[in-house]
Design a protein around this motif. Sequence first.
Motif, PDB file in Angstrom:
ATOM      1  N   VAL A 106      42.559  45.755  45.699  1.00 48.55           N
ATOM      2  CA  VAL A 106      41.790  45.777  44.453  1.00 48.55           C
ATOM      3  C   VAL A 106      40.430  45.157  44.759  1.00 48.55           C
ATOM      4  CG1 VAL A 106      41.644  44.945  42.079  1.00 48.55           C
ATOM      5  CG2 VAL A 106      43.868  45.575  43.043  1.00 48.55           C
ATOM      6  N   GLU A 107      39.366  45.859  44.410  1.00 46.14           N
ATOM      7  CA  GLU A 107      38.019  45.401  44.721  1.00 46.14           C
ATOM      8  C   GLU A 107      37.207  45.207  43.455  1.00 46.14           C
ATOM      9  OE1 GLU A 107      38.419  45.346  48.900  1.00 46.14           O
ATOM     10  OE2 GLU A 107      36.717  44.726  47.676  1.00 46.14           O
ATOM     11  N   TYR A 128      36.430  36.748  36.017  1.00 45.43           N
ATOM     12  CA  TYR A 128      37.282  37.793  35.471  1.00 45.43           C
ATOM     13  C   TYR A 128      38.000  38.493  36.613  1.00 45.43           C
ATOM     14  CZ  TYR A 128      35.014  36.997  31.029  1.00 45.43           C
ATOM     15  OH  TYR A 128      34.560  36.397  29.871  1.00 45.43           O
ATOM     16  N   PHE A 129      39.312  38.512  36.511  1.00 45.71           N
ATOM     17  CA  PHE A 129      40.130  39.140  37.545  1.00 45.71           C
ATOM     18  C   PHE A 129      40.714  40.450  37.039  1.00 45.71           C
ATOM     19  CE2 PHE A 129      40.362  35.977  40.845  1.00 45.71           C
ATOM     20  CZ  PHE A 129      40.138  34.776  40.198  1.00 45.71           C
ATOM     21  N   CYS A 130      40.582  41.444  37.871  1.00 47.45           N
ATOM     22  CA  CYS A 130      41.259  42.708  37.665  1.00 47.45           C
ATOM     23  C   CYS A 130      42.571  42.628  38.453  1.00 47.45           C
ATOM     24  CB  CYS A 130      40.340  43.800  38.218  1.00 47.45           C
ATOM     25  SG  CYS A 130      41.042  45.428  38.403  1.00 47.45           S
ATOM     26  N   ALA A 131      43.642  43.164  37.893  1.00 46.50           N
ATOM     27  CA  ALA A 131      44.921  43.160  38.602  1.00 46.50           C
ATOM     28  C   ALA A 131      45.667  44.439  38.299  1.00 46.50           C
ATOM     29  CB  ALA A 131      45.767  41.945  38.188  1.00 46.50           C
ATOM     30  N   GLU A 132      46.474  44.867  39.257  1.00 45.24           N
ATOM     31  CA  GLU A 132      47.262  46.076  39.025  1.00 45.24           C
ATOM     32  C   GLU A 132      48.722  45.811  39.390  1.00 45.24           C
ATOM     33  OE1 GLU A 132      48.670  48.589  41.276  1.00 45.24           O
ATOM     34  OE2 GLU A 132      48.321  47.467  43.113  1.00 45.24           O
ATOM     35  N   LYS A 133      49.578  46.473  38.654  1.00 45.60           N
ATOM     36  CA  LYS A 133      50.996  46.432  38.958  1.00 45.60           C
ATOM     37  C   LYS A 133      51.379  47.821  39.441  1.00 45.60           C
ATOM     38  CE  LYS A 133      55.600  46.318  36.996  1.00 45.60           C
ATOM     39  NZ  LYS A 133      55.871  47.627  37.588  1.00 45.60           N
ATOM     40  N   GLY A 134      51.918  47.872  40.639  1.00 47.51           N
ATOM     41  CA  GLY A 134      52.306  49.157  41.193  1.00 47.51           C
ATOM     42  C   GLY A 134      53.605  49.655  40.613  1.00 47.51           C
ATOM     43  N   PHE A 157      45.750  41.232  42.819  1.00 44.73           N
ATOM     44  CA  PHE A 157      44.520  40.808  42.158  1.00 44.73           C
ATOM     45  C   PHE A 157      43.297  41.136  42.996  1.00 44.73           C
ATOM     46  CE2 PHE A 157      45.714  38.205  38.516  1.00 44.73           C
ATOM     47  CZ  PHE A 157      47.062  38.031  38.728  1.00 44.73           C
ATOM     48  N   GLY A 158      42.202  41.394  42.306  1.00 42.39           N
ATOM     49  CA  GLY A 158      40.910  41.423  42.964  1.00 42.39           C
ATOM     50  C   GLY A 158      40.441  40.001  43.203  1.00 42.39           C
ATOM     51  N   LYS A 159      39.280  39.843  43.846  1.00 45.57           N
ATOM     52  CA  LYS A 159      38.766  38.512  44.156  1.00 45.57           C
ATOM     53  C   LYS A 159      38.089  37.851  42.961  1.00 45.57           C
ATOM     54  CE  LYS A 159      38.176  38.584  49.148  1.00 45.57           C
ATOM     55  NZ  LYS A 159      39.092  39.694  49.436  1.00 45.57           N
ATOM     56  N   GLY A 160      37.892  38.599  41.914  1.00 46.64           N
ATOM     57  CA  GLY A 160      37.299  38.019  40.720  1.00 46.64           C
ATOM     58  C   GLY A 160      35.797  38.222  40.653  1.00 46.64           C
TER      59      GLY A 160
END
Lengths: 112, 116
Positions: free
Chosen positions: A4-5, A87-93, A102-105
């Motif tokens: 995640v970028e 702000y963090f982006c995150a994904e659940k596979g 998580f992305g690095k924020g």
Amino acid sequence: GEDVEQSLFLSVREGDSSVINCTYTDSSSTYLYWYKQEPGAGLQLLTYIFSNMDMKQDQRLTVLLNKKDKHLSLRIADTQTGDSAIYFCAEKGGGSNYKLTFGKGTLLTVNP
Amino acid sequence: GAVVSQHPSRVICKSGTSVKIECRSLDFQATTMFWYRQFPKKSLMLMATSNEGSKATYEQGVEKDKFLINHASLTLSTLTVTSAHPEDSSFYICSARAGTGLETQYFGPGTRLLVL
């Protein structure tokens, strides 16, 4: 593995809109999330979107999902100084392990 | 919304001692809890997944004998950093999943560990 970028920094003026972008690689992502972290604190869930949706709006927050391009964005309308945070982006596979990647924020700085 | 607490919020200890961090879900039952480590200006690194009543599942590279996890009940998980060293100094954050079908993790406020 999944990745995640996010861009690391964003600076806006108070009252403007902020748009934070995120890209991910996992094509089997089921849920995507935005979390907010203030200094020295844990993560606060802001909003999430299911992968079969392309937009979700919640008061000042608008999430857009382009599943084809694996691109997620968070728009904050009328940004306030209290929105300054990471702000963090995150994904659940897919699958049942419930792990989030998580992305690095993105550090959002709101200038008066 | 769902509330997750952590205790202590900050701890300073001497090298070689063990430190226990508690993570509690206050208003819901957490079937699964997660432990993360966050380095300065870095993202969260998942250390382990903890299911109530069973052994924790550790991520690659995380020493299970170093970071002991006990998920004693549906509202409590503990992380014990054994024989802590300065390189273990970090921000440790737990999260809990309610298991109600909504795939959401709620995060605790974090514990700042400083090992001298």
